[in-house]
Design a protein around this motif. Structure first.
Motif, short mmCIF file in Angstrom:
data_model
loop_
_atom_site.label_atom_id
_atom_site.label_comp_id
_atom_site.label_asym_id
_atom_site.label_seq_id
_atom_site.Cartn_x
_atom_site.Cartn_y
_atom_site.Cartn_z
N ALA A 12 27.73 -73.64 51.50
CA ALA A 12 28.63 -73.72 52.64
C ALA A 12 29.72 -72.66 52.52
CB ALA A 12 29.26 -75.10 52.67
N PRO A 13 30.23 -72.20 53.66
CA PRO A 13 31.32 -71.22 53.59
C PRO A 13 32.58 -71.86 53.00
CG PRO A 13 30.95 -71.94 55.83
CD PRO A 13 29.83 -72.49 55.02
N ILE A 14 33.42 -70.99 52.51
CA ILE A 14 34.62 -71.47 51.83
C ILE A 14 35.81 -71.33 52.75
CG2 ILE A 14 36.22 -70.80 50.02
CD1 ILE A 14 33.61 -70.30 48.37
N LYS A 15 36.67 -72.34 52.74
CA LYS A 15 37.81 -72.30 53.67
C LYS A 15 38.80 -71.21 53.24
CE LYS A 15 40.86 -75.57 51.47
NZ LYS A 15 40.78 -76.47 50.56
N ARG A 16 39.38 -70.62 54.22
CA ARG A 16 40.32 -69.53 54.00
C ARG A 16 41.65 -70.09 53.52
NH1 ARG A 16 40.58 -64.23 56.25
NH2 ARG A 16 38.57 -64.57 57.22
N LYS B 114 39.98 -60.02 43.45
CA LYS B 114 39.56 -59.42 44.71
C LYS B 114 38.63 -60.41 45.39
CE LYS B 114 41.09 -55.19 43.76
NZ LYS B 114 42.30 -54.77 44.39
N GLY B 150 31.27 -66.63 55.98
CA GLY B 150 32.44 -67.38 55.53
C GLY B 150 32.84 -67.08 54.11
N PHE B 151 31.96 -66.41 53.35
CA PHE B 151 32.29 -66.09 51.97
C PHE B 151 33.22 -64.89 51.86
CE2 PHE B 151 28.43 -68.52 51.16
CZ PHE B 151 28.88 -69.32 50.14
N ALA B 153 36.22 -64.26 52.43
CA ALA B 153 37.55 -64.41 51.84
C ALA B 153 37.52 -65.17 50.53
CB ALA B 153 38.47 -65.12 52.83
N ALA B 154 36.32 -65.45 50.02
CA ALA B 154 36.25 -66.25 48.79
C ALA B 154 36.51 -65.38 47.56
CB ALA B 154 34.87 -66.89 48.69
#
Lengths: 296, 362
Positions: A12-16, B114, B150-151, B153-154
């Protein structure tokens, strides 16, 4: 063995993260919050000394010398009848000025020299380490006394002494951290991509070094303030009539039989500053090390 | 050789073990160890070369020498017709746009402060590519390796091993290199993720025409992905050839031992396999003769004294063994465990020589 089908979306994508999340984390920590309030108090008091102080810190009021605290003189007056509260505010300005300039200076110098020692060639490392060890061998106050005897007491002398004596500490820590990072895979990866020395140092080493150093610096500020106060106490710091917490303490020490208020007034800001910066430093350490973040 | 992306010839990488002064004082004649010794191979465009060996066999060093992270002392590396040995760091910059490396630990090879976006666009910034829209490039790269946007900014510590590995692949692909050196691409990943990564690498090879140099100790992995294969022992190639040939007809006893060490999923299978015993010897004190003789179950007198030549045992299949395997006569020559009763004593100072299951110290 590779029966697994390649997925198009791994996990799943990670929350900003919000931009100032570190500030919230700092404020959620009670000690950090307390430290921040104390530090802000000191800084605001020093910055606004001109507006906040009810009297000119040089103005004499001979009739009311060594007066106890009253509404007229919030922290009483000293042996010359000067308003102690005004002198404390202005003394804070001197203390913070010395602390920020010298800690900032030694932080920057220590970072640069430490990274050069850690990342640079071996001979440079050996040379710098020799230099640092030699400087470290001087006791701070002795070194300060010697320099002041030669150059004469002034604010700049104190700053110079503090920078010279604390650069090796920062540099050593930077060097140790640089050495341990130097052969990590991400530095090798950067080099394999073609990144030059400057880029590796500024863009990849620095962000990983700066957090522990900032924390150290924050905890060093009260130390430097005490050095300044100590030297002023000995009459080797700022020259009168410029107020300093140290010289106020010295006046208090001379007139301790007449009034305790000078010692109290000179001591409390030192305690507040030390507590504030130390708490803030420790809270910052908890917040800025992403590997130690609890809620993840 | 024009069709080869990279040709390595007699490459030698040495590391200093004692400083100049120390070696003078202690009278060490040769204060070096050879991490990679006289290694030659070539890799065609779009091909995959597997480099197999135990830890300490020099395979990672060989990979790092190719991309210039460690300096090679002798020999030549010809990449795209350009000689790489002896290049200065500045001259290597352009080469590094065409060779990318993936490191062993997927998470540790990403800069910890980073985020993914910064990491995968880093190559553009290093080479001042003047890419107008870095965000666009980052999205394209994430798409390429099958990671969700969505990754972006991880941070590395928020990624799993497989996700971090994909980011590593994306970063390696950023400048569209011709050769990718993958150091243990599957290390630390569980088997299903290993499969995903290998399939991803296979797909990218087909789509982008990449060549891979895969460094691993995992034989099933090389069998799955590589066209050619070399087995390294103490910095030397002991066997080299096409993957098919080596898996079907291994010539060197070391290869045989490695193949036998691959776990079998069948519990009922008989386990009369060849076992390699003992430790890999120190590079500081290489064994005499054939360097593998301290661990070879088929060791003979000749092996202790004479170093075998690295010879072609079949077309395109090279091995350094006095008694290579495809010859059935050799395979039967010395039955297992017979070597101690042979009237000679295998002797290397300090090394324990294992025969059968008995430990004997000479």
């Amino acid at each position: 063995m590779t029966a697994a089908i390649e997925t198009t979306e791994a996990g799943a994508p990670i929350k900003r993260e919000p931009r100032f999340s570190w500030l919230w984390q700092l404020l959620r920590d009670p000690l950090g919050c307390f430290g921040l309030i104390l530090v802000l108090l000191i800084v605001l008091a020093a910055a606004g000394a001109d507006i906040l102080s009810p009297y000119d810190y040089k103005a004499l009021d001979i009739k009311a010398r060594l007066a106890p605290p009253s509404f007229e003189h919030l922290l009483g007056t000293d042996n010359l009848g000067r308003d102690t509260f005004s002198r404390i505010l202005h003394g804070g300005r001197i203390a913070l000025y010395v602390a920020l300039v010298s800690v900032g200076g030694s932080l920057v110098l220590g970072l640069i020299l430490g990274m050069l020692a850690g990342y640079g060639p071996r001979w440079l490392d050996n040379l710098l380490m020799l230099l640092f060890d030699a400087v470290r061998a001087f006791p701070v106050i002795m070194f300060a006394l010697a320099v002041i005897t030669v150059v004469g007491p002034s604010l700049e002398t104190i700053i110079f002494v503090v920078i010279v004596t604390s650069v090796p500490g920062y540099a050593r820590i930077t060097r140790a951290a640089t050495l341990s990072l130097k052969n990590t895979e991400f530095i090798l990866a950067e080099r394999s991509l073609g990144a030059g020395t400057v880029r590796v140092m500024v863009s990849h080493l620095l962000p990983n070094l700066i957090a522990p150093l900032l924390i150290l610096a924050s905890m060093d500020i009260p130390v430097v303030i005490t050095i300044e106060a100590g030297l002023s106490f000995l009459g080797l710091g700022v020259k009168p009539p410029t107020p300093s917490w140290g010289s106020i303490l010295n006046d208090g020490y001379s007139f301790i039989r007449n009034t305790p208020w000078l010692v109290i007034a000179g001591g409390i800001p030192l305690i507040i500053t030390t507590l504030g910066f130390t708490f803030l430093g420790e809270a910052m350490r908890d917040v800025f090390d992403p590997k130690m973040k609890k809620d993840r | 050789m024009a069709d080869n992306i990279i040709t390595v010839k007699d490459l030698r990488v040495r590391f200093r073990t004692a400083g100049l002064v120390k070696s003078l004082i202690k009278r060490i004649d040769d204060p070096f160890i050879d991490a990679v010794m006289k290694v030659s191979f070539s890799l065609g465009r779009g091909e995959t070369f597997g480099l197999v060996g135990e830890s300490g066999s020099g395979k990672t060093t060989l990979g790092r020498a190719i991309i210039g992270l460690v300096k090679a002392q002798e020999g030549s590396i010809e990449f795209n017709g350009k000689e790489l040995v002896g290049l200065k760091d500045g001259q290597f910059r352009d080469i590094r746009r065409n060779i990318a490396m993936m490191f062993q630990d997927p998470v540790a090879s990403l800069s910890p402060r980073k985020n993914v976006r910064a990491s995968i666009t880093e190559p553009f910034r290093i080479h001042n590519m003047g890419v107008a829209n870095l965000g666009e490039e980052a999205r394209r790269l994430l798409d390429l390796v099958g990671l969700h946007q969505g990754f972006m900014a991880a941070y590395p510590h928020q990624l799993s091993g497989g996700q971090a590995r994909r980011v590593g692949v994306a970063r390696a692909l950023a400048l569209e290199p011709k050769l990718i050196i993958a150091d243990e691409p599957t290390a630390g990943l569980d088997v299903s993720v290993q499969g995903e990564i290998l399939n991803l690498m296979n797909r990218l090879q087909r789509e982008l025409g990449l060549s891979y140099l895969i460094i691993t100790h995992n034989l099933p992995v090389v069998r799955h992905v590589s066209d050619k294969l070399a087995i390294m022992y103490l910095g030397r190639f002991v066997e080299q050839g096409s993957t098919k040939e080596i898996f079907e007809r291994p010539a060197h006893p070391y290869t045989l031992g490695l193949l036998a060490a691959v776990p079998e999923p069948d519990p009922d299978k008989r386990r009369d396999k060849l076992e390699l015993q003992g430790e890999i010897p120190s590079l500081m004190r290489r064994p005499s003769g054939c360097e593998f003789h301290t661990r070879c179950p088929f060791v003979q007198k000749k092996c202790l004294e004479v170093a075998p030549k690295y010879e072609e045992v079949a077309p395109g299949h090279w091995a350094s063994c006095h008694f290579p395997f495809p010859d059935p006569a050799n395979a039967k020559a010395v039955p297992k465990g017979a070597m101690t009763g042979d009237g000679y004593i295998p002797h290397v100072d300090g090394h324990t020589i294992e025969a059968g299951n008995k430990r004997q110290r000479f």
